[in-house]
Design an enzyme around this catalytic site. Sequence first.
Site, PDB file in Angstrom:
ATOM      1  N   GLU A  40     -74.409  46.401 -13.178  1.00 45.27           N
ATOM      2  CA  GLU A  40     -73.558  46.661 -11.383  1.00 45.27           C
ATOM      3  C   GLU A  40     -72.823  48.173 -11.802  1.00 45.27           C
ATOM      4  O   GLU A  40     -72.272  47.922 -12.776  1.00 45.27           O
ATOM      5  CB  GLU A  40     -72.738  45.808 -10.798  1.00 45.27           C
ATOM      6  CG  GLU A  40     -72.235  46.505  -9.748  1.00 45.27           C
ATOM      7  CD  GLU A  40     -71.581  45.891  -8.383  1.00 45.27           C
ATOM      8  OE1 GLU A  40     -71.473  45.668  -7.317  1.00 45.27           O
ATOM      9  OE2 GLU A  40     -70.696  45.040  -8.928  1.00 45.27           O
ATOM     10  N   LYS A 114     -77.817  44.687  -1.792  1.00 44.51           N
ATOM     11  CA  LYS A 114     -76.400  43.562  -2.537  1.00 44.51           C
ATOM     12  C   LYS A 114     -76.261  43.525  -0.432  1.00 44.51           C
ATOM     13  O   LYS A 114     -76.204  44.488   0.286  1.00 44.51           O
ATOM     14  CB  LYS A 114     -75.400  44.672  -3.460  1.00 44.51           C
ATOM     15  CG  LYS A 114     -74.511  43.798  -2.630  1.00 44.51           C
ATOM     16  CD  LYS A 114     -73.113  44.173  -4.106  1.00 44.51           C
ATOM     17  CE  LYS A 114     -71.575  43.486  -4.145  1.00 44.51           C
ATOM     18  NZ  LYS A 114     -70.811  44.197  -5.139  1.00 44.51           N
ATOM     19  N   CYS A 159     -72.995  40.609  -8.378  1.00 43.84           N
ATOM     20  CA  CYS A 159     -71.322  40.722  -8.431  1.00 43.84           C
ATOM     21  C   CYS A 159     -71.133  40.054  -6.909  1.00 43.84           C
ATOM     22  O   CYS A 159     -71.142  38.600  -7.786  1.00 43.84           O
ATOM     23  CB  CYS A 159     -71.145  42.338  -8.133  1.00 43.84           C
ATOM     24  SG  CYS A 159     -68.924  42.234  -8.717  1.00 43.84           S
TER      25      CYS A 159
END
Length: 283
Positions: A40, A114, A159
């Site tokens: 990321e 995301k 994440c």
Amino acid sequence: MRLAAIQMVSTPDVDRNLEQAATLVARAAAGGAELVALPEYFCLMGRQDGDKLAVAEAPGHGPIQQALSDWARRHGIWLVGGTLPLAREADPLHATNSCLVFGPEGRQASRYDKIHLFRYDDGERRYDESQTLCPGRQPAAFEARARDGTAHRVGLSVCYDLRFPELFRALMQPPCDLLVVPAAFTRPTGEAHWELLLRARAVENQCYVLAPAQGGRHENGRSTWGHSLLVDPWGRVLDCRPDGEGLVTGTLDPAVLRQVRQQLPALEHRVLGPGLPATAAGD
């Protein structure tokens, strides 16, 4: 299929980060990797949240996206491009934190924005991604064909998504062979939960998990947990890099996938979930 996760300690300088990423991608490819994944924000760990808006690229255009395409084509690999900020024409105050995938010919094969935005406050460290990011809405997976001709379904996440197992269940219809989790976990949350959650996602979905991470002390003062991992479908950690720049490598073995799923067919035993029948109380 040979896999590699790249661990970085990215800086506020995009050009320096691209140079370092290019070196590590080349090293992974020289070692035989067919699918390589970056962490990321591989391209930027800014000094403040707004910095990502300054380097956000329009979808399909820009030096970061061009670099990813060039590396994939040059090395003939599947490249999961960590994340980069992509601009939103209708909302210049927010970007998406997007994971782009490029195939061996350099063409974009998938995009995942995301979905779950991180917020954390322990009195010392405060993060709120919603200040500069807008969430994605849809899961994303793609088919990567190994050099031996075997096709593998690969699911994407980023994440904080790791804490939401329903996303990964959605990616398992049909089942993925590999889940990729580019991340920049904080040290407190990483130390407590990173490996635990990655191994849980591998075990419950009976697939490989490849997790490239940021890992070290950054120039902006932030510390990230690192510990990039490759986990097999039985939950075994095949490789780990605790700190600093480098590679995690290993093999996605279809025979291991088949063995785990045949011996313990948990994916076939699911009762609850989207698309599965519900029974009213008392029936």
